[in-house]
Design an enzyme around this catalytic site. Structure first.
Site, short mmCIF file in Angstrom:
data_model
loop_
_atom_site.label_atom_id
_atom_site.label_comp_id
_atom_site.label_asym_id
_atom_site.label_seq_id
_atom_site.Cartn_x
_atom_site.Cartn_y
_atom_site.Cartn_z
N GLU A 249 22.04 18.12 1.15
CA GLU A 249 21.53 16.96 0.41
C GLU A 249 22.03 17.00 -1.02
O GLU A 249 22.09 18.07 -1.63
CB GLU A 249 19.99 16.94 0.43
CG GLU A 249 19.35 15.79 -0.33
CD GLU A 249 19.88 14.43 0.09
OE1 GLU A 249 20.36 13.70 -0.79
OE2 GLU A 249 19.81 14.11 1.30
N GLY B 39 22.47 -7.22 2.37
CA GLY B 39 22.76 -6.19 3.37
C GLY B 39 23.16 -4.87 2.75
O GLY B 39 23.19 -4.71 1.52
N GLY C 236 15.23 -8.67 1.38
CA GLY C 236 15.07 -9.83 0.50
C GLY C 236 13.70 -10.48 0.62
O GLY C 236 13.05 -10.78 -0.39
N HIS D 190 -12.15 -5.64 22.67
CA HIS D 190 -12.63 -6.85 21.99
C HIS D 190 -13.70 -6.46 20.96
O HIS D 190 -14.54 -5.62 21.24
CB HIS D 190 -13.24 -7.81 23.01
CG HIS D 190 -13.91 -9.00 22.39
ND1 HIS D 190 -13.19 -10.10 21.96
CD2 HIS D 190 -15.21 -9.26 22.12
CE1 HIS D 190 -14.03 -10.98 21.46
NE2 HIS D 190 -15.28 -10.50 21.54
N LEU E 72 17.91 1.02 10.65
CA LEU E 72 16.47 1.22 10.59
C LEU E 72 16.16 2.70 10.67
O LEU E 72 16.81 3.44 11.41
CB LEU E 72 15.78 0.48 11.75
CG LEU E 72 16.03 -1.03 11.83
CD1 LEU E 72 15.55 -1.57 13.16
CD2 LEU E 72 15.36 -1.74 10.68
N LYS F 174 6.48 -0.28 0.83
CA LYS F 174 5.19 -0.55 1.47
C LYS F 174 4.03 -0.28 0.51
O LYS F 174 2.98 -0.95 0.59
CB LYS F 174 5.03 0.29 2.74
CG LYS F 174 6.14 0.10 3.76
CD LYS F 174 6.43 -1.37 4.02
CE LYS F 174 7.79 -1.59 4.64
NZ LYS F 174 8.92 -1.46 3.75
#
EC number: 1.8.1.4
Length: 482
Positions: A35, A287, A201, A461, A334, A52
């Site tokens: 890295e 992109g 975007g 439910h 992804l 997020k």
């Protein structure tokens, strides 16, 4: 085995790289990971995770601004402190960055700090890191190795991707931003132009709109989020425009003029008419492109295509002993695709029985704007294009008790089945928490579940997930609650 000799060396510690390293160690392979900037890669440090965190702040802001509809009264005006919002986002990334370091130690994986270059099959040279694209560069964690020559029978390239730049509209870090700058504004702008309506975007457009910014989105294609099912895209567009976003489709930014503290975007529509929009900043979200440069790929003859490394279904390149996974190996770009691709690659290397190539039809896609969008499999148009005779089911959020109780009743679930076989070909969603719901359909597709299996599955439910079953029932004329 010599100290600098390994079974596997992985170049890049993003989600694909570090997960592959862990799986390699689990399989008993002596493993190292190289890295040059930050453990966890772009996703953890500058992409999936910190965005997020920003969007969570935006979500709370949205709820606060509609508190009265829940019978609540807030004293004073709800304001966003941009420094604190950004600080929280960066803190989330820092916490997870440290977690990756812990996982490397736990699994006895050596971390080599520096910039790797392939010199010949089975060998890399690690030098000092060049100036990173992202600031600040993290220092080398304690206990890492550094510059030198390292060997391994198997070398996996997992170097990720970076923002794509259009000629003449290159990001400058001040007026024209990429997602790096958009993630850490020093002050909240009053207006923005967002160029591109893919996931990056639209997520930033949604975040800044929630913060009160005047946002214009410019998209070259006919629909926003053009990879999504057209019906879902149109639904999302209406919802986004209702929130105040100005969306221009079938349009392109042809030129950007810069002033001292603003930009003027020249926007051309499909008829050739040009209009001008002045804003504080422009976010370039057109992109990403693979990081294939300066790795020595050309010297070794590793085949590339359109900025990505060419691989087979198991991550193998055309050069024995060299593999590639994740963004650098092509779309969809992804994090979860990179992780799974890496596991397939290393298990094939280790000779694990029953390893199958990745089925790209079963990779879910998620966009965390407000409303959220999620999908897996074929769109309705693609299913027809491939010759399927289809059944389509739909279910609206405004017929679901939990969605109404949450005050999140603007959404839709759409499913596509093969009429002859009952195979679930695709599922597409827009609305609250659909990024969490989509995995139910991914599991169903992976298990080759038919419509009958889904119809006989009991959903709890009251939940949003009930809408998944109702959409299936609708495809077969058996919907119960609509």
């Amino acid at each position: 085995m010599a100290d600098n000799a390994y079974d596997v060396i992985i170049i890049g510690s993003g989600p694909g790289g570090y997960v592959t390293a862990i799986r390699a160690a689990q399989l008993g392979l002596k493993t190292a990971i190289v890295e040059r900037e930050h453990l966890g890669g772009i996703c953890l440090n500058w992409g999936c995770i910190p965005t997020k965190a920003l969007l969570r702040s935006a979500e709370i802001m949205d709820h606060a601004n509609h508190a009265k509809s829940f019978g609540l009264t807030l004293d004073g005006t709800m304001k966003a402190d941009v420094k604190d919002v950004v600080a929280r986002s960066r803190g989330v990334s820092a916490r997870l960055n440290g977690g990756v370091g812990f996982l490397m130690k736990k699994n006895k994986i050596d971390v080599i700090w520096g910039e790797a270059k392939l010199t010949k099959p089975g060998e890399i040279v690690v030098g000092k890191p060049s100036k990173p694209a992202v600031e600040p560069q993290h220092p080398a964690p304690k206990g890492t190795k550094g510059e030198g020559i390292y060997t391994a029978k198997h070398i996996i390239v997992a170097t990720g991707a970076r923002p794509r730049a259009l000629p003449g509209i290159e990001p400058d870090g001040k007026l024209i931003w990429t997602y790096f700058e958009a993630m850490k504004p020093e002050k909240m702008p009053k207006s923005l132009v967002v160029m591109g309506s893919g996931a990056i975007g639209i997520e930033f457009a949604s975040f800044y709109r929630s913060m009160g910014v005047d946002v214009t989105v410019v998209e070259l294609m006919k629909n926003v989020m053009p990879v999504e099912d057209e019906e879902i895209s149109k639904f999302a567009r209406k919802a986004l425009e209702k929130r105040g976003l100005n969306i221009l489709t079938e349009a392109k930014v042809t030129k950007v003029d810069k002033a001292a503290n603003a930009i003027t975007a020249h926007i051309e529509d499909k008829s050739g008419k040009v209009t001008q929009i002045t804003a504080d900043h422009l976010i370039s979200a057109v992109g990403v492109q693979g990081n294939i440069e300066n790795l020595g790929l050309e010297t070794l003859g590793v085949k590339t295509d359109r900025g990505c490394i060419v691989i087979d279904g198991y991550g193998k390149t055309n050069v024995p002993g060299i593999y590639a996974i994740g963004d650098v190996a092509g779309p969809p770009m992804l994090a979860h695709k990179a992780e799974h691709e890496g596991v397939i690659c290393i298990e094939k290397i280790a000779g694990v029985p029953g390893v199958h190539p990745m089925d790209h039809r079963k990779i879910p896609g998620c966009t965390y704007c407000n409303p959220q969008v999620a999908s897996v499999g074929l769109t309705e148009a693609k299913a027809k294009e491939q010759g399927h005779d289809i059944r389509v089911g739909r279910y609206q959020f405004n017929a679901n008790g939990k969605a109404i109780a949450l005050g999140e009743d603007n959404g839709m679930i759409k499913v596509i089945f093969d009429k002859k076989t009952g195979e679930l070909l695709g599922a597409h969603m827009v609305g609250a928490e659909v990024t969490e719901l989509i995995q139910g359909f991914v599991v169903a597709m992976n298990l080759e579940t038919t419509e009958e299996d889904l119809m006989h599955t009991i959903f709890p439910h009251p939940t949003l997930s009930e809408m998944m079953k109702e959409s299936v029932l609708d495809a077969y004329g058996r919907v119960l609650n609509a």
